[in-house]
Design a protein around this motif. Structure first.
Motif, PDB file in Angstrom:
ATOM      1  N   SER A  53       1.004  -1.251  -0.081  1.00 24.24           N
ATOM      2  CA  SER A  53      -0.040  -0.080   0.158  1.00 24.24           C
ATOM      3  C   SER A  53       0.905   1.373   0.147  1.00 24.24           C
ATOM      4  O   SER A  53       0.379   2.401   0.047  1.00 24.24           O
ATOM      5  CB  SER A  53      -0.960   0.010   1.144  1.00 24.24           C
ATOM      6  N   ARG A  54       2.269   1.209  -0.131  1.00 28.80           N
ATOM      7  CA  ARG A  54       2.859   2.177  -0.251  1.00 28.80           C
ATOM      8  C   ARG A  54       3.288   2.956   1.191  1.00 28.80           C
ATOM      9  O   ARG A  54       3.651   4.140   1.130  1.00 28.80           O
ATOM     10  CB  ARG A  54       2.717   3.204  -1.355  1.00 28.80           C
ATOM     11  N   LYS A  57       6.915   4.014   1.673  1.00 27.23           N
ATOM     12  CA  LYS A  57       7.165   5.061   0.494  1.00 27.23           C
ATOM     13  C   LYS A  57       6.810   6.390   1.301  1.00 27.23           C
ATOM     14  O   LYS A  57       7.547   7.582   1.152  1.00 27.23           O
ATOM     15  CB  LYS A  57       6.919   4.788  -0.571  1.00 27.23           C
ATOM     16  N   THR A  58       5.614   6.314   1.931  1.00 23.76           N
ATOM     17  CA  THR A  58       4.890   7.846   2.388  1.00 23.76           C
ATOM     18  C   THR A  58       5.761   8.119   3.760  1.00 23.76           C
ATOM     19  O   THR A  58       6.026   9.148   3.752  1.00 23.76           O
ATOM     20  CB  THR A  58       3.481   7.413   2.770  1.00 23.76           C
TER      21      THR A  58
END
Length: 106
Positions: A53-54, A57-58
């Motif tokens: 769900s990234r 990265k967030t």
């Protein structure tokens, strides 16, 4: 809920009251340029079912944004496991490998 924070920088990712990811680290002397500071990532984790769900990265992007605001120009990340996708991410983000850590139980 009680949290013990031992790092000077912590970001938590929470979904529906559940902590699903975290990044923690400290701002310290840059190991390559001793007259500058760097952010040293110590812990970066996302629960396995949320990794696509990234969220990781967030968390990373939020940390970069915060460090730029603080005037920090260097980021030092760790990879404690043989994780090809994480190494690919580091290369994609233009990191250079500095060293590998070795550890054993005593």
């Amino acid at each position: 809920m009680l949290y013990l924070v031992i790092y000077e920088y912590v970001i938590l990712a929470e979904i529906d009251g559940e902590i699903v990811g975290c990044m923690a680290g400290k701002i310290d002397m840059n190991q390559l340029k001793h007259d500058e500071q760097a952010f040293h990532e110590i812990f970066w984790y996302v629960k396995p079912k949320y990794r696509a769900s990234r969220i990781g990265k967030t968390l990373y992007n939020m940390m970069i944004k915060d460090m730029k605001k603080k005037g920090i120009q260097f980021i030092i990340m760790t990879n404690r496991a043989e994780d090809a996708s994480l190494e690919k991410f580091y290369f994609y983000e233009d990191f250079q490998m500095m060293e590998k850590l070795w550890i054993r139980k005593i």
